[in-house]
Design a protein around this motif. Sequence first.
Motif, PDB file in Angstrom:
ATOM      1  N   LEU A   1      39.676  20.765  20.982  1.00  0.00           N
ATOM      2  CA  LEU A   1      39.809  22.026  21.271  1.00  0.00           C
ATOM      3  C   LEU A   1      41.052  22.863  20.479  1.00  0.00           C
ATOM      4  O   LEU A   1      40.840  23.760  19.908  1.00  0.00           O
ATOM      5  CB  LEU A   1      39.997  22.030  22.985  1.00  0.00           C
ATOM      6  N   VAL A   2      41.917  21.804  20.210  1.00  0.00           N
ATOM      7  CA  VAL A   2      43.189  22.121  19.675  1.00  0.00           C
ATOM      8  C   VAL A   2      42.916  22.551  18.137  1.00  0.00           C
ATOM      9  O   VAL A   2      43.101  23.633  17.401  1.00  0.00           O
ATOM     10  CB  VAL A   2      44.334  21.311  19.828  1.00  0.00           C
ATOM     11  N   GLY A   3      42.019  21.583  17.789  1.00  0.00           N
ATOM     12  CA  GLY A   3      41.830  21.802  15.963  1.00  0.00           C
ATOM     13  C   GLY A   3      40.990  22.975  16.005  1.00  0.00           C
ATOM     14  O   GLY A   3      41.054  23.700  14.917  1.00  0.00           O
ATOM     15  N   VAL A   4      39.814  23.385  17.015  1.00  0.00           N
ATOM     16  CA  VAL A   4      39.219  24.415  16.670  1.00  0.00           C
ATOM     17  C   VAL A   4      39.835  25.711  16.752  1.00  0.00           C
ATOM     18  O   VAL A   4      39.677  26.771  16.032  1.00  0.00           O
ATOM     19  CB  VAL A   4      37.979  24.540  17.654  1.00  0.00           C
ATOM     20  N   LEU A   5      40.907  25.618  17.626  1.00  0.00           N
ATOM     21  CA  LEU A   5      41.697  26.936  17.860  1.00  0.00           C
ATOM     22  C   LEU A   5      42.641  27.316  16.527  1.00  0.00           C
ATOM     23  O   LEU A   5      43.392  28.409  16.305  1.00  0.00           O
ATOM     24  CB  LEU A   5      42.802  26.714  19.143  1.00  0.00           C
ATOM     25  N   PHE A   6      42.887  26.036  15.741  1.00  0.00           N
ATOM     26  CA  PHE A   6      43.718  26.426  14.707  1.00  0.00           C
ATOM     27  C   PHE A   6      43.077  27.460  13.868  1.00  0.00           C
ATOM     28  O   PHE A   6      43.897  28.406  13.285  1.00  0.00           O
ATOM     29  CB  PHE A   6      43.822  24.963  13.895  1.00  0.00           C
ATOM     30  N   VAL A   7      41.831  27.563  13.358  1.00  0.00           N
ATOM     31  CA  VAL A   7      41.317  28.569  12.403  1.00  0.00           C
ATOM     32  C   VAL A   7      41.677  29.974  12.903  1.00  0.00           C
ATOM     33  O   VAL A   7      42.470  30.786  12.064  1.00  0.00           O
ATOM     34  CB  VAL A   7      39.823  28.261  12.205  1.00  0.00           C
ATOM     35  N   PRO A   8      41.441  30.346  14.280  1.00  0.00           N
ATOM     36  CA  PRO A   8      41.743  31.763  14.500  1.00  0.00           C
ATOM     37  C   PRO A   8      43.230  32.043  14.695  1.00  0.00           C
ATOM     38  O   PRO A   8      43.781  33.094  14.384  1.00  0.00           O
ATOM     39  CB  PRO A   8      40.913  32.001  15.988  1.00  0.00           C
ATOM     40  N   VAL A   9      44.005  31.051  15.291  1.00  0.00           N
ATOM     41  CA  VAL A   9      45.279  31.294  15.417  1.00  0.00           C
ATOM     42  C   VAL A   9      46.214  31.452  14.276  1.00  0.00           C
ATOM     43  O   VAL A   9      47.013  32.426  13.975  1.00  0.00           O
ATOM     44  CB  VAL A   9      45.996  30.173  16.293  1.00  0.00           C
ATOM     45  N   VAL A  10      45.870  30.594  13.459  1.00  0.00           N
ATOM     46  CA  VAL A  10      46.346  30.466  11.758  1.00  0.00           C
ATOM     47  C   VAL A  10      45.885  31.859  11.181  1.00  0.00           C
ATOM     48  O   VAL A  10      46.956  32.610  10.314  1.00  0.00           O
ATOM     49  CB  VAL A  10      46.029  29.524  11.050  1.00  0.00           C
ATOM     50  N   HIS A  11      45.043  32.419  11.415  1.00  0.00           N
ATOM     51  CA  HIS A  11      44.611  33.790  10.636  1.00  0.00           C
ATOM     52  C   HIS A  11      45.350  34.772  11.324  1.00  0.00           C
ATOM     53  O   HIS A  11      45.931  35.659  10.604  1.00  0.00           O
ATOM     54  CB  HIS A  11      43.110  33.793  10.959  1.00  0.00           C
ATOM     55  N   TRP A  12      45.501  34.721  12.518  1.00  0.00           N
ATOM     56  CA  TRP A  12      46.433  35.861  13.482  1.00  0.00           C
ATOM     57  C   TRP A  12      47.898  35.698  12.790  1.00  0.00           C
ATOM     58  O   TRP A  12      48.417  36.755  12.440  1.00  0.00           O
ATOM     59  CB  TRP A  12      46.332  35.513  14.799  1.00  0.00           C
ATOM     60  N   ALA A  13      48.221  34.435  12.702  1.00  0.00           N
ATOM     61  CA  ALA A  13      49.779  34.331  12.285  1.00  0.00           C
ATOM     62  C   ALA A  13      49.931  34.556  11.026  1.00  0.00           C
ATOM     63  O   ALA A  13      50.852  35.274  10.471  1.00  0.00           O
ATOM     64  CB  ALA A  13      50.197  32.751  12.338  1.00  0.00           C
ATOM     65  N   ALA A  14      49.089  34.364  10.076  1.00  0.00           N
ATOM     66  CA  ALA A  14      49.102  34.739   8.660  1.00  0.00           C
ATOM     67  C   ALA A  14      49.134  36.100   8.417  1.00  0.00           C
ATOM     68  O   ALA A  14      49.821  36.862   7.596  1.00  0.00           O
ATOM     69  CB  ALA A  14      48.097  34.058   8.000  1.00  0.00           C
ATOM     70  N   ALA A  15      48.302  36.920   9.344  1.00  0.00           N
ATOM     71  CA  ALA A  15      48.466  38.413   9.172  1.00  0.00           C
ATOM     72  C   ALA A  15      49.415  39.125   9.661  1.00  0.00           C
ATOM     73  O   ALA A  15      49.898  40.150   9.172  1.00  0.00           O
ATOM     74  CB  ALA A  15      47.142  38.899  10.148  1.00  0.00           C
ATOM     75  N   ARG A  16      50.333  38.324  10.410  1.00  0.00           N
ATOM     76  CA  ARG A  16      51.511  38.810  10.936  1.00  0.00           C
ATOM     77  C   ARG A  16      52.837  38.584  10.121  1.00  0.00           C
ATOM     78  O   ARG A  16      53.982  38.984  10.367  1.00  0.00           O
ATOM     79  CB  ARG A  16      51.808  38.188  12.335  1.00  0.00           C
ATOM     80  N   ARG A  17      52.569  37.559   9.057  1.00  0.00           N
ATOM     81  CA  ARG A  17      53.867  37.140   8.218  1.00  0.00           C
ATOM     82  C   ARG A  17      54.512  38.558   7.598  1.00  0.00           C
ATOM     83  O   ARG A  17      53.720  39.625   7.160  1.00  0.00           O
ATOM     84  CB  ARG A  17      53.238  36.520   6.925  1.00  0.00           C
ATOM     85  N   PRO A  18      55.812  38.696   7.647  1.00  0.00           N
ATOM     86  CA  PRO A  18      56.429  39.773   6.748  1.00  0.00           C
ATOM     87  C   PRO A  18      56.214  39.541   5.388  1.00  0.00           C
ATOM     88  O   PRO A  18      55.822  38.593   4.855  1.00  0.00           O
ATOM     89  CB  PRO A  18      58.020  39.329   7.268  1.00  0.00           C
ATOM     90  N   ASN A  19      56.627  40.766   4.651  1.00  0.00           N
ATOM     91  CA  ASN A  19      56.513  40.750   3.271  1.00  0.00           C
ATOM     92  C   ASN A  19      57.311  39.663   2.667  1.00  0.00           C
ATOM     93  O   ASN A  19      58.400  39.651   3.262  1.00  0.00           O
ATOM     94  CB  ASN A  19      56.507  42.053   2.652  1.00  0.00           C
ATOM     95  N   PRO A  20      56.947  39.162   1.617  1.00  0.00           N
ATOM     96  CA  PRO A  20      57.856  38.193   1.064  1.00  0.00           C
ATOM     97  C   PRO A  20      59.288  38.677   0.555  1.00  0.00           C
ATOM     98  O   PRO A  20      59.245  39.883  -0.140  1.00  0.00           O
ATOM     99  CB  PRO A  20      56.973  37.611  -0.444  1.00  0.00           C
ATOM    100  N   VAL A  21      60.273  38.114   0.856  1.00  0.00           N
ATOM    101  CA  VAL A  21      61.514  38.580   0.553  1.00  0.00           C
ATOM    102  C   VAL A  21      62.098  37.732  -0.753  1.00  0.00           C
ATOM    103  O   VAL A  21      62.232  36.386  -0.696  1.00  0.00           O
ATOM    104  CB  VAL A  21      62.527  38.366   1.419  1.00  0.00           C
ATOM    105  N   PRO A  22      62.274  38.358  -1.931  1.00  0.00           N
ATOM    106  CA  PRO A  22      62.925  37.520  -3.052  1.00  0.00           C
ATOM    107  C   PRO A  22      64.048  37.012  -2.734  1.00  0.00           C
ATOM    108  O   PRO A  22      64.862  37.765  -2.303  1.00  0.00           O
ATOM    109  CB  PRO A  22      62.968  38.794  -4.349  1.00  0.00           C
ATOM    110  N   THR A  23      64.229  35.754  -3.241  1.00  0.00           N
ATOM    111  CA  THR A  23      65.501  34.984  -3.177  1.00  0.00           C
ATOM    112  C   THR A  23      65.936  34.339  -4.331  1.00  0.00           C
ATOM    113  O   THR A  23      64.969  33.815  -5.052  1.00  0.00           O
ATOM    114  CB  THR A  23      65.416  34.001  -1.914  1.00  0.00           C
TER     115      THR A  23
END
Length: 415
Positions: free
Chosen positions: A382-404
């Motif tokens: 169950l946890v493995g199946v949840l990875f796909v939608p949760v990671v997709h959601w988390a990736a969409a929330r990522r802030p814009n890259p900050v040059p460092t």
Amino acid sequence: MKGVIPAPGPLRPLALATLISRIGNGLLMTISVLYFNRVVGLSIAEIGLGLTIAGLFGLLSAVPLGHLADRRGPRTLFVLLSITVAGISLLYLLVDTFAQFLAVAIVLTMLDRGAGAVRAALIGALTKDGVGRVAARAYLRAITNIGIMAGAGVGALALHFDSASVYRWMFVTNAALTIASALIILTVPRVAPVPNSDDGPVWVALRDKGYLAVAGLNAAMSIHFAVLDVAIPLWVVDHTEAPAWTVALLLIINTAVVALFQVRSSRGISDPASAARASRTAGLLLLASMALFAGASGGGVKTAVALLAIGAFVQVLGELMQSSGSFLLGYDLAPEHAQGQYQGVWGTSMSISTMLAPTVLALLPLGLGVPGWLILGAWFALVGVLFVPVVHWAAARRPNPVPTPVPTPAPAGTT
């Protein structure tokens, strides 16, 4: 050794330092409990309680020290922390009461957990793309297993002599190896600290719901790492017809496969989506392995050994996939300007998993038997199946890259 020795570059000294330090870890893993029990005179209950309390305090240090690595640079901070850990570990040779043992354990665990976050930030700074980071962590994990095996072998010799002086020398040897590995880290390029910014909250990692959700899923699946150490020995002896030596066989299968194939299994994992799919596959493999372990209770000696061995092989395949996916997700979902504190969050979630795993295994497979194994396997799936939608959601929330300036060597005078 082609799959274990990394290509020339900063990863090679990191690999050598990892090998040396993990040999020391293997030494102490083998003899430390016996030393505290037989030499210091602590009861097993006192040792367990002290380490549990120390583990709780250790949860407090990874994020702050990871944040400090962002602001001051991870390389020199990691070296200083490692040398300090080595020195404090020698205080174990002076303890003779539970209170003294607890005090040393708390300080040591807090610094060690923090050093883990700083080390992860250093690896992230020296390997700037997702594929490179996954490969680096895979190399280092394979080398970690080799080092621990070697250290455990030396520790076994110490157990043979079973004397206080030999046990004490093992602590001294571990401290020396830790210091040597820290000095080797000084040969990797300096990493420039991330410029301070006052335009947002300091603890950004603790506010990132997407990252916290993925870290939580990874921690929930990582309970499987304790199966061979905690559940299998009692399951084999008390619930199957397999001989006791089968426990060692399963550990050998796991360790050998990780050492030989962790790097190879990481290939093809290049972005959060592929890492999520790898985690989903890992969950299904873990379900299959738990079912095989459960089935070992219903046959004779040969059947039990065969099912346990196949189960261990299937489990380590899931472990390879999950580890490779987590290597990328922990870095790729974190902004570059705060890798240190994000790695602190990731490491803290893993520490929580490690603390909870014995209780989960005691309640499910060891408490319920076959149904408990199947419930645990279903949980992993169950946890493995949840990875796909949760990671997709988390990736969409990522802030814009900050040059460092992190990828480039720092000018003289920075750490």
